[in-house]
Design an enzyme around this catalytic site. Structure first.
Site, mmCIF file in Angstrom:
data_model
loop_
_atom_site.group_PDB
_atom_site.id
_atom_site.type_symbol
_atom_site.label_atom_id
_atom_site.label_comp_id
_atom_site.label_asym_id
_atom_site.label_seq_id
_atom_site.Cartn_x
_atom_site.Cartn_y
_atom_site.Cartn_z
ATOM 1 N N GLY A 81 0.820 -1.210 0.000
ATOM 2 C CA GLY A 81 0.000 0.000 0.000
ATOM 3 C C GLY A 81 0.852 1.258 0.000
ATOM 4 N N HIS A 109 34.351 6.748 3.972
ATOM 5 C CA HIS A 109 33.795 8.086 4.179
ATOM 6 C C HIS A 109 33.823 8.857 2.862
ATOM 7 C CE1 HIS A 109 32.838 11.883 6.039
ATOM 8 N NE2 HIS A 109 33.840 12.429 5.352
#
Ligand code: FAD
Length: 468
Positions: free
Chosen positions: A185, A447
């Site tokens: 949904g 990073h």
């Protein structure tokens, strides 16, 4: 009648994976599929087409609303829905064709027709052209599931639809009511909201994605509301008047937890209240096999039914109705049949909702861990402290790590945020390897990446996160 070592009924991710693994292990294997393409619900009308639509609708939404913040000015953005749908269908055709090629490569004989059990060793395959029988030492039932209908709101394929029709509307409905705030949904509601429909999601529970951690469910709700989806929680649909009566829209009657009623008018209703196992015409009665009270085929830990030589996997058995769970069971049952260990770790099956933000989780929520008698430590890290999330312009969510307070073993990981569906793989591997939160905290993460948020949440279990 041709003889096989293994016959699989149903060519979805459970069935076709079981067939490939059986063939790899040297078994003469047959696969019976009633539809014209392989891949089952997942490839044809489930996982894949929804993700294709989510991707395309996100591109449209980004061009309409988010490009400007990057300094990219677009004069006008137009939706070509038929091209968008053709792209989706192209992906489905490509992938289902790929499964047919894998059958050939693995020398699996595919029978196109509806399979039913005449006895515990014989499958009758019925096609429009006639009937054929095959004999097998082992039969794997993998016939999947079908959408649940509400008694007062039966599917008519036009106004009241299941996920299958909601994958192929010919124009965005002006207004769409979605009954049920689970993955299906919310994903399809997001697609049509991004493409311009007014979407209202009605959920009987007090929160969306009821299986998820409460805080993450709330974070997801906030994210979806900012995209314009409307929610009616603690609310059930109790009745419906169809356009034949109202003259234009469908009129739903809604009732909230306080017993107050209201009506909601909408062009279409998507009923997404769950799915039930599909066992029609399978002939279980011919072998004395009875479904349980939820209509599922009962199986033991090795996916054996109570009838010798008959196995069942995927959406027709207990457990979450997920493609990757069906695949794991397909591999496990094939390996078990070949005398190998064949095992599924149901404690480490990730569950994802591919909305924006995405929600992904694996293992226990904090509440489930407590219900199971554990004392827990919880570490949280918010994406607003993560550099990569900032660069993506998508820093609204968080990562939550639930660890055992005594042993530090990670019991669950819960993520709402960008690419949560990919990030959860590291957490799932951690659970498989019985990782401690310290194991994740001490692992170097590139990073700048979103995965640093998982590391920081693991560090936060001992309150030593750096950026939060
Ligand atoms: P199915 O994929 O349903 O395959 C069963 C096959 O058996 C079908 O091809 C059917 O035609 C065939 N069959 C049935 N009866 C017979 C018979 N008697 N003879 C021959 N053939 C027969 N899961 C995820 O993990 N990730 C998702 O993102 C995801 N998104 C979804 C989105 C939607 C809209 C829907 C509806 C489902 C989604 N799912 C998702 C769930 C996933 O599709 C199912 O869990 C998965 O397909 C189950 O696999 P299965 O092999 O058990 O059954």
């Amino acid at each position: 009648m041709e003889n096989f070592d293994v016959a699989v009924i149903g060519g979805g991710p459970g069935g076709y994976v079981a067939a490939i693994r059986s063939a790899q292990l040297g078994k003469k294997t047959a696969l019976v599929e009633k539809d014209s393409t392989l891949g089952g619900t997942c490839l044809n009308v489930g996982c894949i087409p929804t993700k294709a639509l989510l991707e395309s609708s996100d591109a449209y939404h980004a061009a309409s609303h988010r490009f400007a913040e990057h300094g990219v000015q677009v004069a006008s953005v137009e939706l070509d829905l038929s091209k968008l749908m053709a792209r989706k269908q192209g992906i489905v055709t490509d992938l289902t064709g790929g499964i047919a090629m894998l059958m050939k490569k693995n020398k699996i004989k595919v029978f196109q027709g509806k399979g039913s059990l005449e006895d515990a060793r014989t499958v009758l395959v019925s096609t429009e052209d006639g009937e054929e029988r095959l004999h097998a030492e082992a039969i794997i039932l993998a016939t999947g599931s079908t959408p649940i209908e509400l008694p007062f709101l039966p599917f008519d394929g036009t106004h009241v639809v299941s996920s299958t029709e909601a994958l192929s509307f010919d124009k965005p409905p002006k207004s769409l009511a979605v009954v049920g705030a689970g993955a299906v949904g919310l994903e399809l509601g997001s697609v049509w909201a991004r493409l311009g429909s007014e979407v209202t999601v009605i959920e009987i529970f007090d929160r969306i994605a009821p299986f998820a951690d409460k805080q993450l469910s709330q974070a997801l709700l906030r994210g979806l509301k900012t995209q314009g989806l409307d929610f009616k929680l603690n609310t059930k649909v109790t009745g419906a008047e169809l356009p034949e009566t109202t003259g234009e829209n469908i009129r739903l009657t809604l009732e909230n937890a306080k017993g107050e009623s209201e009506t909601l008018a909408c062009e279409k209703v998507l009923v997404a209240v769950g799915r039930r196992p599909y066992l029609e015409g399978l002939g279980l009665e011919n072998i004395g096999l009875e479904p349980d009270d939820k209509g599922r085929i009962p199986v033991n830990d090795h996916l054996c039914t109570s009838v010798e030589g008959i196995y069942a996997i995927g959406d027709v058995v207990r457990g979450p109705m997920l493609a990757h769970k069906a695949e794991e069971e397909g591999i496990a049952v094939a390996e078990h049949l070949a005398g190998k260990a064949g095992h599924v770790n149901y404690d480490a099956i990730p569950n994802v909702i591919y909305t924006s933000p995405e929600l992904a989780q694996v293992g226990w929520t904090e509440a489930e861990a407590k219900e199971n008698g554990k004392t827990v430590k919880v570490g949280k890290f918010y994406f607003k402290g993560n550099g990569r999330a900032k660069t993506l312009g998508d820093d609204g969510g968080l990562v939550k790590v639930v660890a055992d307070a005594e042993t530090d073993r990670v019991l669950g990981v819960h993520i709402v945020g960008p690419h949560a569906s990919e990030l959860i793989a590291e957490a799932t591997l951690g659970l498989e390897f019985s990782a401690s939160s310290e194991d994740i905290a001490r692992t170097s993460h590139a990073h700048p990446t979103l995965s640093e948020a998982l590391k920081e949440a693991a560090m936060a279990v001992e309150k030593r996160q750096i950026h939060g």
